[in-house]
Design a protein around this motif. Structure first.
Motif, PDB file in Angstrom:
ATOM      1  N   LEU A   1       0.829  -1.193   0.000  1.00  0.00           N
ATOM      2  CA  LEU A   1       0.000   0.000   0.000  1.00  0.00           C
ATOM      3  C   LEU A   1       0.874   1.257   0.000  1.00  0.00           C
ATOM      4  CD1 LEU A   1      -2.894   0.920  -0.051  1.00  0.00           C
ATOM      5  CD2 LEU A   1      -2.960   0.824   2.436  1.00  0.00           C
ATOM      6  N   ARG A   2       1.983   1.220   0.712  1.00  0.00           N
ATOM      7  CA  ARG A   2       2.893   2.368   0.710  1.00  0.00           C
ATOM      8  C   ARG A   2       3.422   2.624  -0.700  1.00  0.00           C
ATOM      9  NH1 ARG A   2       8.129   2.443   0.481  1.00  0.00           N
ATOM     10  NH2 ARG A   2       8.458   0.291   1.194  1.00  0.00           N
ATOM     11  N   ARG A   3       3.844   1.560  -1.374  1.00  0.00           N
ATOM     12  CA  ARG A   3       4.356   1.718  -2.739  1.00  0.00           C
ATOM     13  C   ARG A   3       3.272   2.194  -3.693  1.00  0.00           C
ATOM     14  NH1 ARG A   3       8.034  -3.829  -3.174  1.00  0.00           N
ATOM     15  NH2 ARG A   3       9.791  -3.073  -1.886  1.00  0.00           N
ATOM     16  N   ALA A   4       2.056   1.659  -3.521  1.00  0.00           N
ATOM     17  CA  ALA A   4       0.942   2.084  -4.385  1.00  0.00           C
ATOM     18  C   ALA A   4       0.641   3.571  -4.209  1.00  0.00           C
ATOM     19  CB  ALA A   4      -0.308   1.256  -4.076  1.00  0.00           C
ATOM     20  N   ARG A   5       0.887   4.089  -2.989  1.00  0.00           N
ATOM     21  CA  ARG A   5       0.657   5.512  -2.717  1.00  0.00           C
ATOM     22  C   ARG A   5       1.838   6.380  -3.152  1.00  0.00           C
ATOM     23  NH1 ARG A   5      -3.878   3.680  -1.622  1.00  0.00           N
ATOM     24  NH2 ARG A   5      -5.018   4.046   0.334  1.00  0.00           N
ATOM     25  N   GLY A   6       2.935   5.716  -3.601  1.00  0.00           N
ATOM     26  CA  GLY A   6       4.111   6.467  -4.013  1.00  0.00           C
ATOM     27  C   GLY A   6       4.898   7.042  -2.853  1.00  0.00           C
ATOM     28  N   LEU A   7       4.828   6.377  -1.702  1.00  0.00           N
ATOM     29  CA  LEU A   7       5.490   6.868  -0.493  1.00  0.00           C
ATOM     30  C   LEU A   7       6.749   6.064  -0.187  1.00  0.00           C
ATOM     31  CD1 LEU A   7       2.329   7.261   1.782  1.00  0.00           C
ATOM     32  CD2 LEU A   7       3.497   9.050   0.483  1.00  0.00           C
ATOM     33  N   LYS A   8       7.673   6.713   0.528  1.00  0.00           N
ATOM     34  CA  LYS A   8       8.863   6.043   1.026  1.00  0.00           C
ATOM     35  C   LYS A   8       8.663   5.721   2.506  1.00  0.00           C
ATOM     36  CE  LYS A   8      11.908   8.430  -2.225  1.00  0.00           C
ATOM     37  NZ  LYS A   8      13.077   9.336  -2.378  1.00  0.00           N
ATOM     38  N   GLN A   9       9.529   4.852   3.039  1.00  0.00           N
ATOM     39  CA  GLN A   9       9.388   4.473   4.452  1.00  0.00           C
ATOM     40  C   GLN A   9       9.511   5.677   5.371  1.00  0.00           C
ATOM     41  OE1 GLN A   9      12.366   1.396   4.880  1.00  0.00           O
ATOM     42  NE2 GLN A   9      10.892  -0.248   4.384  1.00  0.00           N
ATOM     43  N   GLN A  10      10.383   6.620   4.996  1.00  0.00           N
ATOM     44  CA  GLN A  10      10.548   7.798   5.848  1.00  0.00           C
ATOM     45  C   GLN A  10       9.303   8.687   5.857  1.00  0.00           C
ATOM     46  OE1 GLN A  10      12.696   6.799   3.465  1.00  0.00           O
ATOM     47  NE2 GLN A  10      13.606   8.530   2.356  1.00  0.00           N
ATOM     48  N   ASP A  11       8.458   8.557   4.817  1.00  0.00           N
ATOM     49  CA  ASP A  11       7.224   9.340   4.798  1.00  0.00           C
ATOM     50  C   ASP A  11       6.249   8.872   5.874  1.00  0.00           C
ATOM     51  OD1 ASP A  11       8.034  10.908   2.602  1.00  0.00           O
ATOM     52  OD2 ASP A  11       7.411   9.356   1.194  1.00  0.00           O
ATOM     53  N   LEU A  12       6.398   7.623   6.316  1.00  0.00           N
ATOM     54  CA  LEU A  12       5.504   7.076   7.341  1.00  0.00           C
ATOM     55  C   LEU A  12       6.095   7.206   8.744  1.00  0.00           C
ATOM     56  CD1 LEU A  12       4.323   3.730   5.657  1.00  0.00           C
ATOM     57  CD2 LEU A  12       3.248   5.987   5.555  1.00  0.00           C
ATOM     58  N   ALA A  13       7.382   7.517   8.801  1.00  0.00           N
ATOM     59  CA  ALA A  13       8.062   7.556  10.093  1.00  0.00           C
ATOM     60  C   ALA A  13       7.656   8.791  10.899  1.00  0.00           C
ATOM     61  CB  ALA A  13       9.571   7.541   9.876  1.00  0.00           C
ATOM     62  N   SER A  14       7.839   8.687  12.218  1.00  0.00           N
ATOM     63  CA  SER A  14       7.544   9.801  13.128  1.00  0.00           C
ATOM     64  C   SER A  14       8.388   9.604  14.382  1.00  0.00           C
ATOM     65  CB  SER A  14       6.062   9.818  13.478  1.00  0.00           C
ATOM     66  OG  SER A  14       5.720   8.671  14.240  1.00  0.00           O
TER      67      SER A  14
END
Length: 447
Positions: free
Chosen positions: A18-31
């Motif tokens: 789902l992250r790849r389908a959204r065009g996101l990187k792992q750091q985009d989800l990090a906090s």
């Protein structure tokens, strides 16, 4: 302690997809609460996230926690399937841009959707690209679908993909590949021994159009006659209409205008008010074009039909379809001695085609030259014809290009340009595979 409703491997896989389908990187989800390395461990199945972490990740991905945990998200799936249905309706109504956007939004959520919905959306996306004239992109998308082993030979979707692929290659001017794909698909259907369906019949009808485009009129007539018999026995309204329409175009190419008119009338009789606006417009344009070839011609009625088609295709037609209507509307105007109006129409046709070297562009230039001659502007007309010939030489030689060379030659001769007419007639013979005396097969020299 970390816990979920199922093992971390499934959750991690869905998170990654789902992250790849959204065009996101792992750091985009990090906090501050979830590090990049921890997300990497979750995706690899080496860590099972807590409910709080799952909720945080789901919020950032725009999905539900239930989807990440179990792969099920019925509410979101229903919303996406409704959007796909809306896109289908938009495509049917000729709103290709709107359909493309909706299908793209659906496909952005691919991991959430059932496999059949994804394939349906990919096909819709490809068909929308075709309607918008983005043929290379459409071919790329269709080829992926056609080569997918999950697209079962003989199924409705397989036939639709094959038909669209044949049609797109034909529109790109590659009659060799379009015929090869179409014939291979029909042979596969024969091997399967399936009862003919509307999708199978429409595939055959498109192949008839390819034979016609490459100048193989005998084969086109043979296959279209066979298809009419099959369509009359097994086909629905749309399949029969497509069959009659393509058979009419073959008859027109063979000079049998009366038969072409009769077949077009049969096709028009199968139109319904609920039918695709684009289909109604294309049939009106085809009928108007035939009326210009009648003996005697009926330019008034042809102008009326072509004007109607042009108005409708302005919103729902491809660039080539709009240009076809404009070019033949210009021919009707020339027969009606409305030269200025003819020049306006054919100039708009060239704008739609963006001056690309294709048969429709050469045809439009030839009509423009005729209008310029009629207006007394011989110098401009000769320049236009020279440009038409230059573009015609860039196309694959065959009977279709030979026919255009013949039109150009007739125009040169009619206005007293004997040398130019002779060279164009010789080129017509060469493209048809019948080189004249002293002319080697292939392209003759530039004029």
């Amino acid at each position: 302690m970390d816990s979920t409703a199922e093992d971390g491997e499934g959750t991690g896989r869905r998170l990654r997809d789902l992250r790849r389908a959204r065009g996101l990187k792992q750091q985009d989800l990090a906090s501050g609460d979830v590090s990049v390395s921890y997300i990497s461990l979750i995706e690899s199945g080496k860590r099972t996230p807590s409910s709080a972490v799952v909720a945080l990740l789901a919020e950032r991905l725009g999905c539900t926690t239930n989807y990440l945990l179990t792969g099920q998200d019925e509410t979101h799936t229903r919303e996406l399937e409704l959007k796909a249905a809306f896109a289908d309706l938009s495509l049917h109504d000729g709103r290709a841009g709107q359909a493309l956007q909706a299908f793209s939004e659906v496909l952005a959520s691919t991991p959430v959707l059932p496999e059949d919905t994804v394939r349906r959306a990919r096909l819709g996306q490809a068909l929308a690209l075709e309607q918008l004239g983005r043929l290379e992109a459409a071919v790329q998308a269709l080829t992926v679908l056609y080569e997918d082993p999950r697209c079962v030979a003989g199924s409705a979707q397989w036939s639709q993909v094959a038909t669209a692929l044949v049609r797109c290659h034909q529109s790109l001017g590659d009659n060799v590949l379009s015929v090869e794909i179409g014939e291979r698909a029909l042979r596969r259907l024969d091997q399967l021994g399936l009862q003919a369906t509307d999708d199978h019949i429409q595939l055959g009808a498109v192949l008839v159009g390819c034979y016609r485009s490459r100048g193989d009129l005998a084969k086109a007539r043979l296959v279209s006659d066979r298809l009419i018999r099959v369509a009359d026995e097994w086909g629905g309204r749309i399949a029969r209409r497509e069959t009659y329409w393509n058979a009419a175009l073959v008859a027109q190419s063979q000079g049998d205008v009366d038969q072409a008119l009769a077949l077009t009338e049969r096709a028009r009789a199968l139109l319904a008010e609920s039918d695709h606006v684009r289909h109604r417009a294309l049939l009106a344009a085809a009928y108007g074009t035939l009326l210009l070839d009648c003996d005697p011609a009926d330019p008034e009625r042809a102008h009326q039909l072509l004007e109607q088609a042009h108005t409708q295709l302005a919103d729902v037609g491809t660039p080539a379809e709009r240009a076809h209507a404009q070019t033949h509307l210009a021919l009707a105007c020339l027969q009606l001695k409305r030269t200025d109006e003819a020049r306006q129409h054919v100039s708009r046709a060239l704008e739609s085609l963006r001056d690309e070297p294709r048969p429709e562009t050469v045809q439009a230039r030839t009509v423009l030259a005729r209008a310029q001659f009629d207006a007394g502007d011989g110098a401009q007309a000769t320049d236009t014809l020279a440009a038409a010939q230059q573009q015609l030489r860039q196309l694959r030689p065959g009977r279709s290009t030979a026919g255009v060379w013949r039109q150009i030659a007739d125009l040169w001769q009619h206005h007293g340009y004997v040398t130019e007419a002779t060279a164009a007639y010789q080129q017509a013979l060469a493209d048809a595979g019948l080189p004249g005396q002293g002319v080697a097969p292939g392209r003759v020299g530039a004029l």
